[in-house]
Write a protein that holds these residues in place. Structure first.
Motif: not given
Length: 378
Positions: A68-80, A132-135
């Motif tokens: 099974m595949l899923t989105l990587h939970p901790s590589n990319f983030y957004g700020i709202g 910094v790279d994740q945000v």
């Protein structure tokens, strides 16, 4: 053409993985129509790029158990960020799959320097939860008219932020893309992606508070019209019998329905100065004078939404903002007016309360950054 086709396929696969939570390569092939070798190649690219990870083996339908595949939970983030109408700024730090890592709230004074300082302090705190790279970006949702081509706020009735190059200043300071969005659009996007609207392709989100506005989702996407100025339903004229409480008010929906108007009417009815929070408590206690005021408000909002629904033919109407805090009695009054004339079109739309309430705007803003990541625009 091959490059564009590959990007389209990657977008399609990522969005399927996000929507399903977990999915196998075989299911991706079946749902997209792409060959299994093509799926394997794209999944390998997405895994190497940090977008996708394997979670383990799923249930077998007769053969080997699928990976099974899923989105990587901790590589990319957004700020709202939500520049909220009640003099609060709300911020969240959110993963690509919609997991909220943390929330922050802060008060502010309505001048640009103070708003900017509060935003910078809040964003700095939120960015501490990732590298910094994740945000990958920041999205700020505000009330007002947004120039999406130039990423600028053209007009804001409630805030001292119009024409101030807010996005440019923050982008220069933090070194990441900064997007601007209209608050009802952001809230509508949150409901579509993660909330009560996720099973609908066509919906209208209506927000009420210090103002009234709508976010419109058509065919699964935010509808922006020719210039991005869409959903300004607060300027609609409402026919009504003149009453003492409405003297001095225009017949615009926004002027009749904002929380300060309701508080003023209640103060007149009760013979004492009352705040919105006080009349909300009285409504929940069943005070007949306050019920009459809120139910008249429900009638006005339902009248406006029925007109919009008859034009756009949505599957759902989602009530957000402060209306979503009023409970089933208010919702019943809204539905009574909305469905009252038996319109064939509006009668097909479901009327629901927002799943996220006031927290939906900042969540939707963060999800817009995450959607840009999934579309390979950031």
């Amino acid at each position: 053409m091959h490059v564009q086709s590959n990007i389209r396929n990657r977008r399609q696969i990522l969005k399927l993985i996000r929507n399903r939570g977990e999915i196998s390569r075989a299911e991706l092939s079946k749902e997209t129509g792409l060959t299994k070798p093509t799926i394997s190649m794209i999944v390998r690219e997405l895994t190497q790029g940090g977008y996708v990870t394997e979670t383990g083996k799923g249930e077998s339908s007769g053969g080997k158990r699928p990976i099974m595949l899923t989105l990587h939970p901790s590589n990319f983030y957004g700020i709202g960020i939500d520049l909220a109408d009640e003099y609060l700024i709300r911020g969240i730090f959110c993963s690509m799959n919609g997991e909220i890592i943390t929330r922050i709230e802060s008060g502010y004074e309505n001048n640009f320097e103070n708003i900017l300082n509060v935003l910078m302090t809040m964003i700095e705190k939120l960015m501490q939860y990732g590298s910094v790279d994740q945000v990958k970006g920041i999205c700020i949702a505000a009330s007002g008219l947004i120039d999406f081509r130039n990423n600028e706020i053209m007009h804001s009735h409630n805030f001292d932020i119009a024409g101030r190059n807010l996005a440019g200043v923050l982008k220069h300071h933090f070194g990441v893309p900064v997007l601007l969005e209209n608050r009802p659009n952001a809230a509508a996007f949150a409901e579509k992606q993660l909330g009560c609207g996720k099973n609908f392709k066509h919906l209208i989100y209506m927000s009420s508070g210090r103002g009234v506005g709508a976010g419109i989702i058509c065919d699964g996407k935010i509808f922006r019209g020719s210039s991005g100025i869409v959903g300004e339903i607060g300027r609609m004229l409402i026919p009504f019998e003149p009453e003492l409480e409405y003297r001095g008010k225009t017949r615009h929906l926004e002027d009749l329905s904002r929380d300060s108007t309701l508080a003023g009417m209640a103060s007149l009815a009760k013979g004492e100065e009352l705040s919105y929070s006080q009349i909300l408590d009285l409504y929940r206690l069943g005070d007949p004078d306050i019920e009459r005021i809120f139910h008249k408000n429900a009638k006005f909002l339902a009248y406006a939404m029925q007109i919009v629904a008859n034009i756009l033919n949505p599957e759902a109407i989602i009530l957000g903002g402060r209306a979503s805090e009023l409970g089933e009695h208010y919702l019943s009054e809204f539905k009574k007016e909305f469905y009252g004339d038996g319109s064939e079109i509006s009668s097909r739309a479901q009327v629901l309360y927002s799943e996220f309430g006031r927290g939906g705007v900042s969540l939707g803003a963060a999800m817009m950054i995450n959607d840009q990541i999934l579309n390979f625009n950031l």
